[in-house]
Design a protein around this motif. Structure first.
Motif, PDB file in Angstrom:
ATOM      1  N   SER A 132     -10.677  53.172  27.414  1.00 16.52           N
ATOM      2  CA  SER A 132     -12.233  53.170  27.423  1.00 16.52           C
ATOM      3  C   SER A 132     -12.644  53.481  25.792  1.00 16.52           C
ATOM      4  CB  SER A 132     -12.504  54.396  27.972  1.00 16.52           C
ATOM      5  OG  SER A 132     -12.184  55.620  27.598  1.00 16.52           O
ATOM      6  N   PRO A 133     -13.809  53.131  25.529  1.00 17.94           N
ATOM      7  CA  PRO A 133     -14.156  53.192  24.218  1.00 17.94           C
ATOM      8  C   PRO A 133     -14.105  54.624  23.593  1.00 17.94           C
ATOM      9  CG  PRO A 133     -15.986  52.027  25.587  1.00 17.94           C
ATOM     10  CD  PRO A 133     -14.778  52.535  26.435  1.00 17.94           C
ATOM     11  N   ASP A 134     -14.416  55.714  24.409  1.00 18.54           N
ATOM     12  CA  ASP A 134     -14.128  56.928  23.966  1.00 18.54           C
ATOM     13  C   ASP A 134     -12.701  57.296  23.386  1.00 18.54           C
ATOM     14  OD1 ASP A 134     -16.771  57.361  24.787  1.00 18.54           O
ATOM     15  OD2 ASP A 134     -16.073  58.445  26.788  1.00 18.54           O
ATOM     16  N   VAL A 135     -11.743  56.625  24.028  1.00 10.81           N
ATOM     17  CA  VAL A 135     -10.451  56.914  23.438  1.00 10.81           C
ATOM     18  C   VAL A 135     -10.414  56.663  21.834  1.00 10.81           C
ATOM     19  CG1 VAL A 135      -8.070  56.321  23.519  1.00 10.81           C
ATOM     20  CG2 VAL A 135      -9.413  56.282  25.438  1.00 10.81           C
ATOM     21  N   GLN A 137     -11.876  57.817  19.622  1.00 10.43           N
ATOM     22  CA  GLN A 137     -12.038  59.381  18.955  1.00 10.43           C
ATOM     23  C   GLN A 137     -10.883  60.201  19.290  1.00 10.43           C
ATOM     24  OE1 GLN A 137     -14.443  58.877  16.875  1.00 10.43           O
ATOM     25  NE2 GLN A 137     -15.060  56.830  17.846  1.00 10.43           N
ATOM     26  N   ASP A 138     -10.129  60.096  20.242  1.00 11.49           N
ATOM     27  CA  ASP A 138      -9.004  60.829  20.418  1.00 11.49           C
ATOM     28  C   ASP A 138      -7.650  60.509  19.883  1.00 11.49           C
ATOM     29  OD1 ASP A 138      -7.096  62.257  21.980  1.00 11.49           O
ATOM     30  OD2 ASP A 138      -8.342  62.268  23.894  1.00 11.49           O
ATOM     31  N   ARG A 157      -6.384  51.670  17.320  1.00 11.25           N
ATOM     32  CA  ARG A 157      -7.695  52.117  17.227  1.00 11.25           C
ATOM     33  C   ARG A 157      -8.796  51.151  16.893  1.00 11.25           C
ATOM     34  NH1 ARG A 157     -11.313  54.382  13.326  1.00 11.25           N
ATOM     35  NH2 ARG A 157     -12.291  56.214  13.998  1.00 11.25           N
ATOM     36  N   GLN A 168     -19.750  48.901  26.950  1.00  9.67           N
ATOM     37  CA  GLN A 168     -19.302  49.896  27.984  1.00  9.67           C
ATOM     38  C   GLN A 168     -17.857  49.485  28.641  1.00  9.67           C
ATOM     39  OE1 GLN A 168     -20.936  52.434  28.363  1.00  9.67           O
ATOM     40  NE2 GLN A 168     -22.494  51.766  26.856  1.00  9.67           N
ATOM     41  N   ASN A 170     -13.847  48.782  29.036  1.00 10.37           N
ATOM     42  CA  ASN A 170     -12.620  48.998  28.340  1.00 10.37           C
ATOM     43  C   ASN A 170     -12.022  47.888  27.665  1.00 10.37           C
ATOM     44  OD1 ASN A 170     -12.610  51.151  30.118  1.00 10.37           O
ATOM     45  ND2 ASN A 170     -11.337  50.660  31.534  1.00 10.37           N
ATOM     46  N   LYS A 193      -5.364  60.067  28.842  1.00 12.10           N
ATOM     47  CA  LYS A 193      -6.713  59.982  29.589  1.00 12.10           C
ATOM     48  C   LYS A 193      -7.684  58.861  28.983  1.00 12.10           C
ATOM     49  CE  LYS A 193     -10.565  62.975  30.061  1.00 12.10           C
ATOM     50  NZ  LYS A 193     -11.331  64.440  29.769  1.00 12.10           N
ATOM     51  N   GLY A 194      -8.218  58.205  29.603  1.00 10.27           N
ATOM     52  CA  GLY A 194      -9.200  56.922  29.622  1.00 10.27           C
ATOM     53  C   GLY A 194      -8.408  55.841  29.260  1.00 10.27           C
ATOM     54  N   SER A 268     -18.413  64.721  36.416  1.00  9.88           N
ATOM     55  CA  SER A 268     -18.094  64.520  34.973  1.00  9.88           C
ATOM     56  C   SER A 268     -17.629  63.119  34.767  1.00  9.88           C
ATOM     57  CB  SER A 268     -16.856  65.520  34.589  1.00  9.88           C
ATOM     58  OG  SER A 268     -15.809  65.179  35.504  1.00  9.88           O
TER      59      SER A 268
END
Length: 726
Positions: A132-135, A137-138, A157, A168, A170, A193-194, A268
């Motif tokens: 997912s796009p949020d990954v 930042q992880d 990255r 939106q 993946n 996660k993600g 969530s």
């Protein structure tokens, strides 16, 4: 007035002491005195006018506050009643929807086959790791992915940051992930996660660059394509769509229906349950008119001659002149559609679009525009016969130099010593420029009764100066110049825009401002060969997943030129004599049919001459026509003619069963037709059980051969995982 004269002492004896009401409603004496006269005139606010009645002012304020409160609570009550009673069902439905998420699964595209059912474009399964796009930042998850997949941290990255598939959606981290890595991610989902995995499909091209410009390539859908999608076509951001060739022209048919997964999520967004799953539906299969063995001969012939330096680039079209179907269409330099699978780097894209590389992505057969040169003479001869400028008894004298438009404007024949006396057939057979200069002068002299564009109007009947409408994108119009066109073209220099006799004499031999495509030449010669110009097409039929034919192409007539049988037979005889008089028949030794054709040598400013050749066979019962262009290949006898001859002979041999239609794919699979040797048929049968799949081994054993029409070549090998040819 009496109150304004009251002393301060009297005021202090008032029955309402100040300390009982504070300062509310109290006005300083001086201000009150000055204000009463204004209040009496109605010029002051109500509060000031009644400043002497503080209780009354308070009462009004309390009333106003009460009304306001009632209004607010009333509005809230109405809204609550509306939500809980009137719209309870609607809000309940929306609340329920918020609990569910629908995820779309890409559908496999349909297979593209040649005319006999040989798969030219297939699919292969690919285990894909997505994030997912949020990954992005992880840091920890990226580090784990990098270590597990063996891909540098920054590369992982950047792939996750790449939003080209949709903001939106993946992001693809890697394709062809090993089962071991997939299992590890699944077993340690908390550490990833993600991150998810999917089984997707990718395009496979079993025969490498074969028919690359016809087949085309695919890529991720763009925002513009999403906005302009045809009605009924559901495209999701990140989908793979056709970008060129058949992949683009029949994208709606090749694309399948998405699969869906409905997921139950909590507040969530964490998935709690998979509610339902709908499998994707594969797209329709498309069958082309292309014959793979003939196409292979065309590809290999162009590659061999261009690689040897005979010319800088080349394009050839082989068409069935009985219905307009494209048998083969080849270009060289070419490219591998596989280069676009999974995306193409900016560096490779730039290399594909440079003058040094000769623009390998360009389909010269339909998009390249060139002077028609002497291949045009068949059509201007027909124009002269039709409009009475020439006839079977016309006689011409060629001395090598022609001055029909005045001694100050001499024009040379290609044979500077001259051809002597010729009739029209002899003019065609010898490609004598002088004969056609005379034809041009005849049209120019009779411009008042025939019209200034009479010759142009006639040759347009064969499809020149307009798109043929072939079912491939990127086709060029070409150009047949007219007086109006020239005036518009030179509108900023009117003295140069006047239509002159020299414009006619240049155009009549296919030079000057004339521009045509190889496909237009092929279509035009179909009109000379049969009297009918068919609309060219590459689609044969479309079949659904059950193998049922759901769409079949029907031949469509593009034009029926004005022709008399006598005039047509005269030009056809001239084209037959081109082959015999110049001994071009030596390129067709051993065949049992005659060939008619016409050469051309085009002058291009700043470059070596281009050579062209158009031919059809059998001359007395035409089946196929071939048109070829060789850029900077000035000698027709060393480039255009022998190249076209190989393609025409292959098409005729395929029809008669003499061309062994045996192809070996890059994965080792052999495709053997009915006329293949027994050894090839046995090998083909055995190869059907092979389990080799791209991405998990070496294919072709480094020495596999493609056996087609006496051709044998090494395809090379593929490195595991990288799919890079070496």
């Amino acid at each position: 007035i009496r109150r304004s004269n009251t002393t301060q002492k009297d005021h202090l004896k008032s029955k309402h002491p100040i300390n009982q009401v504070g300062t509310v409603g109290v006005v300083p004496k001086k201000q009150r005195t000055e204000s009463f006269s204004a209040a009496s005139a109605g010029q002051l606010p109500r509060e000031v006018q009644y400043a002497g009645s503080p209780g009354e002012a308070l009462r009004e304020r309390f009333v106003a506050m009460g009304v306001l409160s009632l209004a607010v609570f009333g509005a809230l009550s109405v809204k609550l009643w509306s939500m809980q009673i009137l719209n309870a069902q609607e809000y309940g439905r929306k609340a329920e929807e918020n609990l569910y998420t629908t995820v779309y699964t890409p559908a496999p595209r349909g297979v593209i086959y040649d005319a006999s059912g040989i798969p030219l474009v297939k699919n292969r399964s690919s285990h894909t790791v997505l994030a997912s796009p949020d990954v992005a930042q992880d840091h920890d998850v990226i580090m784990r992915l990098s270590a597990l997949l063996g891909i540098p941290y920054e590369v992982v990255r950047q792939r996750i940051l790449d939003a080209s598939s949709g903001a939106q959606n993946n992001r693809v981290v890697t394709n062809d992930a090993s089962r071991r890595n997939l299992a590890f991610i699944s077993e340690h989902s908390g550490a990833f996660k993600g991150v998810t995995t999917e089984l997707r499909t990718e395009r496979v091209y079993p025969f490498g660059t074969l028919a690359a410009h016809v087949l085309g390539y695919t890529g991720t859908v763009s925002d513009e394509e999403l906005a302009t999608a045809t009605e009924g076509r559901q495209i999701q951001s990140g989908d793979v769509v056709g970008k060129s060739g058949v992949e683009a022209s029949y994208d709606d048919l090749l694309a399948g229906d998405h699969g869906t997964r409905t997921l139950l999520t909590d507040a969530s967004g964490t998935v709690q349950e998979v509610v339902s799953v709908t499998d994707p539906t594969s797209g329709n299969d498309v069958y082309l008119t292309v014959r793979a063995p003939v196409q292979q001969v065309a590809d290999d012939t162009l590659r061999a001659y261009v690689s040897e330096g005979t010319c800088a680039a080349s394009a050839v079209v082989c068409m069935d002149c009985r219905d307009g179907s494209i048998v083969a269409m080849a270009n060289y330099p070419t490219y591998s559609p596989e280069s676009f699978v999974g995306g193409i780097s900016a560096q490779v894209w730039e290399e594909f679009n440079t003058e040094e590389s000769h623009y390998p992505l360009m389909n010269r057969s339909i998009a390249g525009t060139y002077p028609a040169a002497s291949t045009f003479k068949a059509f201007t001869a027909m124009a002269a016969l039709t409009d009475g400028i020439a006839n079977a008894g016309s006689s011409y004298n060629c001395t090598g130099t022609w001055t029909g438009f005045g001694e100050n404007y001499p024009q040379n024949c290609w044979l500077l010593t001259g051809h002597g006396t010729l009739d029209l057939i002899g003019g065609i057979a010898n490609s004598c420029d002088t004969v056609f200069y005379e034809i041009a002068k005849g049209f120019f002299d009779r411009r008042r009764d025939l019209g200034l564009d009479a010759m142009q109007d006639y040759v347009r009947q064969y499809g020149f100066g307009a798109r043929t409408g072939i079912d491939l994108s990127g086709e060029a119009e070409g150009r047949i110049p007219t007086a109006d066109w020239k005036a518009e073209y030179f509108k900023d220099a009117p003295e140069e825009g006047e239509w002159q006799g020299g414009d006619m004499s240049n155009m009549v031999i296919g030079q000057g401002y004339v521009l045509v495509t190889p496909l237009q030449i092929a279509c035009g010669y179909c009109g000379i060969a049969t009297g009918t110009v068919y609309k060219p097409h590459v689609l044969k039929e479309v079949r659904n997943s059950l193998g049922e034919v759901v769409l079949e192409h029907k031949p469509e007539v593009l034009a029926t030129p004005t022709q008399s049988p006598n005039n047509l037979s005269l030009v056809q005889e001239g084209l037959r004599q081109v082959m015999t008089l110049n001994d071009y028949t030596r390129f067709f030794e051993g065949v049992d049919y005659t060939v008619a054709g016409k050469t051309g040598t085009a002058e291009v400013q700043g470059k070596e001459d281009y050579s062209l050749f158009a031919c059809y066979a059998p001359a007395d019962d035409p089946h196929y026509v071939v048109a070829i262009i060789c850029e900077e290949g000035p000698s027709t006898v060393t480039s255009a003619i022998p190249m076209a001859a190989e393609v025409l002979k292959a098409a005729m041999a395929y029809d008669s069963g003499e061309l062994t239609d045996t192809l070996r794919a890059l994965d080792g699979t052999i495709y053997a037709g009915e006329d293949a040797t027994e050894a090839d048929k046995l090998a083909a049968e055995r190869s059907k059980g092979d389990s080799a799949v791209f991405g998990s081994g070496v294919y072709g054993d480094g020495g596999s051969t493609l056996s087609v029409y006496s051709y044998s070549g090494n395809f090379g090998t593929y490195d595991e995982g990288s799919q890079n040819r070496r």
